[in-house]
Design a protein around this motif. Structure first.
Motif, PDB file in Angstrom:
ATOM      1  N   MET A  58       0.844  -1.205   0.000  1.00  0.00           N
ATOM      2  CA  MET A  58       0.000   0.000   0.000  1.00  0.00           C
ATOM      3  C   MET A  58       0.878   1.253   0.000  1.00  0.00           C
ATOM      4  O   MET A  58       1.852   1.325   0.744  1.00  0.00           O
ATOM      5  N   GLU A  59       0.507   2.209  -0.846  1.00  0.00           N
ATOM      6  CA  GLU A  59       1.152   3.523  -0.803  1.00  0.00           C
ATOM      7  C   GLU A  59       0.959   4.115   0.595  1.00  0.00           C
ATOM      8  O   GLU A  59      -0.055   3.859   1.245  1.00  0.00           O
ATOM      9  N   LYS A  60       1.937   4.890   1.061  1.00  0.00           N
ATOM     10  CA  LYS A  60       1.806   5.497   2.388  1.00  0.00           C
ATOM     11  C   LYS A  60       0.543   6.365   2.458  1.00  0.00           C
ATOM     12  O   LYS A  60       0.219   7.078   1.499  1.00  0.00           O
ATOM     13  N   LEU A  61      -0.142   6.307   3.585  1.00  0.00           N
ATOM     14  CA  LEU A  61      -1.288   7.195   3.784  1.00  0.00           C
ATOM     15  C   LEU A  61      -0.812   8.641   3.686  1.00  0.00           C
ATOM     16  O   LEU A  61       0.247   8.994   4.196  1.00  0.00           O
ATOM     17  N   HIS A  62      -1.599   9.460   3.024  1.00  0.00           N
ATOM     18  CA  HIS A  62      -1.198  10.849   2.803  1.00  0.00           C
ATOM     19  C   HIS A  62      -2.437  11.670   2.460  1.00  0.00           C
ATOM     20  O   HIS A  62      -3.527  11.120   2.234  1.00  0.00           O
ATOM     21  N   GLY A  63      -2.231  12.978   2.389  1.00  0.00           N
ATOM     22  CA  GLY A  63      -3.306  13.862   1.936  1.00  0.00           C
ATOM     23  C   GLY A  63      -4.458  13.942   2.918  1.00  0.00           C
ATOM     24  O   GLY A  63      -4.262  14.000   4.127  1.00  0.00           O
ATOM     25  N   ILE A  64      -5.670  13.909   2.372  1.00  0.00           N
ATOM     26  CA  ILE A  64      -6.863  14.119   3.186  1.00  0.00           C
ATOM     27  C   ILE A  64      -7.539  12.774   3.449  1.00  0.00           C
ATOM     28  O   ILE A  64      -8.192  12.209   2.570  1.00  0.00           O
ATOM     29  N   CYS A  65      -7.340  12.257   4.653  1.00  0.00           N
ATOM     30  CA  CYS A  65      -7.998  11.005   5.055  1.00  0.00           C
ATOM     31  C   CYS A  65      -9.141  11.389   5.995  1.00  0.00           C
ATOM     32  O   CYS A  65      -8.966  11.486   7.212  1.00  0.00           O
ATOM     33  N   THR A  66     -10.288  11.625   5.417  1.00  0.00           N
ATOM     34  CA  THR A  66     -11.410  12.141   6.206  1.00  0.00           C
ATOM     35  C   THR A  66     -11.889  11.113   7.224  1.00  0.00           C
ATOM     36  O   THR A  66     -12.033   9.935   6.908  1.00  0.00           O
ATOM     37  N   ILE A  67     -12.139  11.593   8.423  1.00  0.00           N
ATOM     38  CA  ILE A  67     -12.785  10.751   9.433  1.00  0.00           C
ATOM     39  C   ILE A  67     -14.283  10.911   9.249  1.00  0.00           C
ATOM     40  O   ILE A  67     -14.815  12.026   9.273  1.00  0.00           O
ATOM     41  N   THR A  68     -14.953   9.799   9.045  1.00  0.00           N
ATOM     42  CA  THR A  68     -16.358   9.853   8.633  1.00  0.00           C
ATOM     43  C   THR A  68     -17.304   9.754   9.825  1.00  0.00           C
ATOM     44  O   THR A  68     -16.965   9.192  10.869  1.00  0.00           O
ATOM     45  N   ILE A  69     -18.471  10.295   9.635  1.00  0.00           N
ATOM     46  CA  ILE A  69     -19.547  10.048  10.597  1.00  0.00           C
ATOM     47  C   ILE A  69     -20.206   8.716  10.249  1.00  0.00           C
ATOM     48  O   ILE A  69     -19.990   8.162   9.175  1.00  0.00           O
ATOM     49  N   THR A  70     -20.999   8.199  11.163  1.00  0.00           N
ATOM     50  CA  THR A  70     -21.856   7.052  10.871  1.00  0.00           C
ATOM     51  C   THR A  70     -23.290   7.572  10.797  1.00  0.00           C
ATOM     52  O   THR A  70     -23.805   8.083  11.792  1.00  0.00           O
ATOM     53  N   PRO A  71     -23.933   7.490   9.634  1.00  0.00           N
ATOM     54  CA  PRO A  71     -25.320   7.982   9.560  1.00  0.00           C
ATOM     55  C   PRO A  71     -26.301   6.984  10.187  1.00  0.00           C
ATOM     56  O   PRO A  71     -26.132   5.772  10.056  1.00  0.00           O
TER      57      PRO A  71
END
Lengths: 265, 265
Positions: free
Chosen positions: A1-14
């Motif tokens: 896997m490519e390194k995590l980078h940029g915008i990794c949004t933390i999501t809500i649970t609907p």
């Protein structure tokens, strides 16, 4: 896997009106994030109210997200739990269902450093995907030093990332990178220090900001080399950000102005 | 079911060296409690480390205890959870597996009284067995007034019991019984106020004291009418009880001596 980078949004649970996980809305939301160019999705975090979900509901959320994303971006699954064995159970389940990485904060009030290291070792031994250590003292009541975070990376082979939430995060990034050459750091705190975090060496941010396209534009502008433009964009949008308050940030006592002073920034 | 009364021991959950639930030890422990004359067993409480168990492990503990007890005493199952739906899931599972009652503390930091009432209403609507409200401010960060506890009984038909853990418990028993004629109160706090709790109107104690036979003897002596003998027995055993410290008891600032003074006792 490519390194995590940029915008990794933390999501809500609907949720539906009667409190069930709302799977159609989860699909819509996931597509919204992808359409806005996020580089990763972190599900079942604090913002995703994961501690209010049954194990079956956790699995629903993971499966639905994996199915919707179809490998387009990495999915990081929050696996924080009050005990090691429950965290291991969450972690193994997440890996089996297709998670790219897991995110784990220490159990509430676990302040013994050897116990923290042991907790991550046990989880790390149970899976083969990377671990994002969530450094979130406000919720966990556990403050981890830069030295401890570097120690975790040395002692647990799959600890590769720190998701940083101890305000003010820019200073701590420098402290961590002084202790470790190889840890990858993702910022947090709603993006309110995002530009400073990038300047200090963060690889991106992992945060629940509701407008990921704004963060993405700052990130792209910054990484394309146009730092001044990225800085102007950031300060035009975040100067009066309502979350930049001492109470929201725990023991933060630095205003943005401090970071613009030579002493800090 | 006969009203809960006497010594309802809060049990530990035994684990093997490698962290699995130790079912043979759980059987031994359950038989030890029964041999020592307990009047009820409360499993999966804070002392039972329930928040460190997976849902499957919770079910193992309930099933094994129900099988071992064979109806000889009521089994109360701790169903506290960070969210209402998880608590409902725990409660329904406990009822299905044979629990006599459930015990529920408010979710961590839930301090809005309407939200607390709603939480218990939702759980109460999902089951038909009684609810023991665990009043444990030290762990939950939720302090419930006597008025609120009485309100819970009025608004939730299966709230019948309060397991009291706010030190000093004797004073709060009087406050609660001034608000409600019908709530049944069980003491706690390791039994360190047990005699005073009985004098104030408690129906027994629900606590994790390791020597239930001692509490049982005090209870039997007291309820047989020999109050002075029960008092002597209690004070001979508990005067120097190591748990009677301000730190263990949260905001307790009364020594036992205070309770022997006319003003308090």
């Amino acid at each position: 896997m490519e390194k995590l980078h940029g915008i990794c949004t933390i999501t809500i649970t609907p949720f539906t009106e009667d409190g069930q996980v709302d799977l159609p809305s989860l699909r819509n939301l996931t597509n919204f994030y992808l359409d806005n160019g996020v580089d990763g999705l972190t599900i079942l975090g604090i913002m995703g109210e994961s501690n209010k979900l049954t194990e079956a509901e956790r699995m629903q959320v993971i499966k639905e997200t994996v199915t919707t994303v179809q490998g387009r971006v990495p999915i990081i699954v929050g696996c924080t739990a009050p005990g090691t064995d429950v965290a291991i159970h969450y972690a193994k389940t997440a890996e089996q269902l297709g998670a790219s990485a897991i995110m784990v904060a220490p159990p509430l009030n676990l302040r013994n450093e050897q116990a923290i290291i042991h907790h991550y070792q046990m989880i790390g031994d149970a899976i083969s995907i990377p671990i994002v250590v969530q450094d979130e003292p406000v919720t966990t009541n556990v403050t981890m030093s830069a030295k401890l975070l570097a120690q975790l990376e040395r002692d647990v082979s799959n600890v590769e990332y720190i998701k940083l939430e101890e305000a003010p995060s820019p200073i701590k990034i420098t402290q961590i990178l002084n202790e470790s050459d190889s840890l990858t750091i993702l910022g947090g705190l709603g993006g309110v220090y995002f530009y400073e975090e990038l300047e200090r060496g963060a690889n991106g941010t992992m945060t629940g900001f509701a407008y990921p396209d704004v963060l993405k534009e700052i990130y792209q502008t910054y990484t394309s080399g146009e730092k001044e433009k990225a800085q102007r964009l950031f300060f035009s949008l975040f100067t009066s950000h309502p979350f930049r308050s001492p109470t929201r940030h725990g023991r933060c006592d630095h205003s943005k102005r401090n970071f613009q002073d030579a002493e800090y920034y």
